[in-house]
Design a protein around this motif. Structure first.
Motif, PDB file in Angstrom:
ATOM      1  N   ARG A 154       0.857  -1.187   0.000  1.00 49.59           N
ATOM      2  CA  ARG A 154       0.000   0.000   0.000  1.00 49.59           C
ATOM      3  C   ARG A 154       0.889   1.231   0.000  1.00 49.59           C
ATOM      4  O   ARG A 154       1.913   1.267   0.669  1.00 49.59           O
ATOM      5  CB  ARG A 154      -0.898   0.052   1.237  1.00 49.59           C
ATOM      6  N   ALA A 177       1.273   5.370  -7.130  1.00 47.02           N
ATOM      7  CA  ALA A 177       0.068   5.009  -6.350  1.00 47.02           C
ATOM      8  C   ALA A 177      -1.002   4.461  -7.278  1.00 47.02           C
ATOM      9  O   ALA A 177      -1.994   5.113  -7.558  1.00 47.02           O
ATOM     10  CB  ALA A 177      -0.434   6.232  -5.592  1.00 47.02           C
ATOM     11  N   ASP A 182      -4.182   2.389  -2.674  1.00 45.43           N
ATOM     12  CA  ASP A 182      -3.167   3.444  -2.587  1.00 45.43           C
ATOM     13  C   ASP A 182      -3.865   4.797  -2.485  1.00 45.43           C
ATOM     14  O   ASP A 182      -5.005   4.961  -2.921  1.00 45.43           O
ATOM     15  CB  ASP A 182      -2.251   3.408  -3.814  1.00 45.43           C
TER      16      ASP A 182
END
Length: 325
Positions: A154, A177, A182
């Motif tokens: 993450r 991301a 994310d």
């Protein structure tokens, strides 16, 4: 707030698991954020809205007035995300290294060290390490490629004071991301509308924005609404009243610094002068004839007259000549 009694390692582990989807539980039981009875908790309504947005949206953009507790809540979000998500990475950056150093990471260190329950990890000056692929770090934006390749289970990327941040930083952050869990969180005091951040959250061509927008207006802060100091160190009602007199309520500066919105009246006004953003090297930029060109003139009476020559490539205005008479 009162320090809670010490917990066993197993109890802390179990609590952290419960906090993964509940940052407010983490703020309360792990960080033990200071409680303010007048507002019924530790955060203002606007700060709560910002936290909920990060929980629910991949992209959160926060524009804010001055001294509304933005850095404080960002620090709490960083600690919640990194502590509750094993093998996660948090990268924080800002318009200048000084801001990374003196604003956000100062708050992160303060909250980490004050927590009654050990959060774990090893705290360095601008880094919190839990493991080789599990850490939070503050970086300067000078080198956007630092972002590349830091993929993890993450990812949270925080771009603080995003007004001065280049478009390529947003691109690099987007490339990192990519997972559904994310998160990208960008914040700014909206003083300069001629910036990449404004184009991200209010696209100039009218397209919808990817970013969920949270506005923190200093006029709504408890200290201002209740006309007394509830949260020490935050904006005061006296300051807001002074700015009404100094700038006027319909001035662009009041919109940006108090209400936390980009003013429609601001135009290409640069209250935050920055040599790196507002100066170019004529040897490095070729200005073709087919760009939009124009000339403006300011007749001087008590001072000299000035003539400026401009070119526009569709996003940036270049001044390429001047005559002062």
């Amino acid at each position: 707030g009162m320090h809670t009694s010490a917990m066993t390692k197993a109890e802390i582990g179990e609590l952290i698991d419960r906090c993964r989807d509940d940052p407010f539980l983490f703020f309360d039981k792990v960080l033990n954020l200071e409680q303010f009875p007048e507002i019924g908790g530790s955060l203002t309504e606007d700060q709560i809205e910002l936290v909920k947005s990060v929980l629910e949206n991949r992209h959160t953009a926060c524009t804010a007035g001055q001294s509304v507790g933005k850095s404080y809540v960002l620090a709490a979000i960083v600690l919640w995300f990194i502590a509750c998500n094993r093998d996660s990475i948090v990268i924080t950056t800002s318009a200048s290294w000084e801001l990374v150093e003196n604003v956000l990471w100062r708050e992160i260190r303060k909250l980490y060290l004050a927590a009654p329950q050990p959060i774990g990890g090893t705290l360095l000056q601008f880094q919190l390490d839990f493991g080789e692929k599990w850490f939070a770090v503050g970086l300067s934006t000078n080198d956007a490629t630092k972002f590349q390749g830091k993929h993890s289970k993450r990812v949270l990327i925080v771009i603080d004071e995003a007004t001065g941040v280049d478009a390529k930083i947003f691109e690099a952050a987007e490339a990192m991301a990519v997972g559904e869990n994310d998160r990208l969180l960008a914040t700014a005091n909206p003083t300069d509308p001629a910036c990449a951040f404004k184009d991200e959250i209010e696209p100039p061509d009218g397209r919808p924005s990817l970013w969920n927008r949270v506005i923190i207006n200093a006029e709504n802060h408890p200290n201002v609404v209740l006309k007394k100091t509830i949260i020490p160190g935050a904006v005061t009602w006296q300051w807001v009243d002074e700015k009404k007199v100094q700038w006027g309520e319909d001035s662009p500066m009041y919109d940006a610094r108090v209400r936390g919105v980009y003013s429609k009246k601001l135009g290409r006004l640069f209250p935050d002068w920055s040599e790196t953003r507002h100066v170019y090297d004529p040897a490095a930029v070729t200005i073709p004839d087919w760009w939009c060109h124009w000339i403006s003139c300011d007749w001087g009476f008590a001072h000299n007259s000035a003539v400026l020559f401009f070119a526009w490539d569709g996003s940036t205005v270049y001044v390429y000549d001047e005559i002062v008479i």
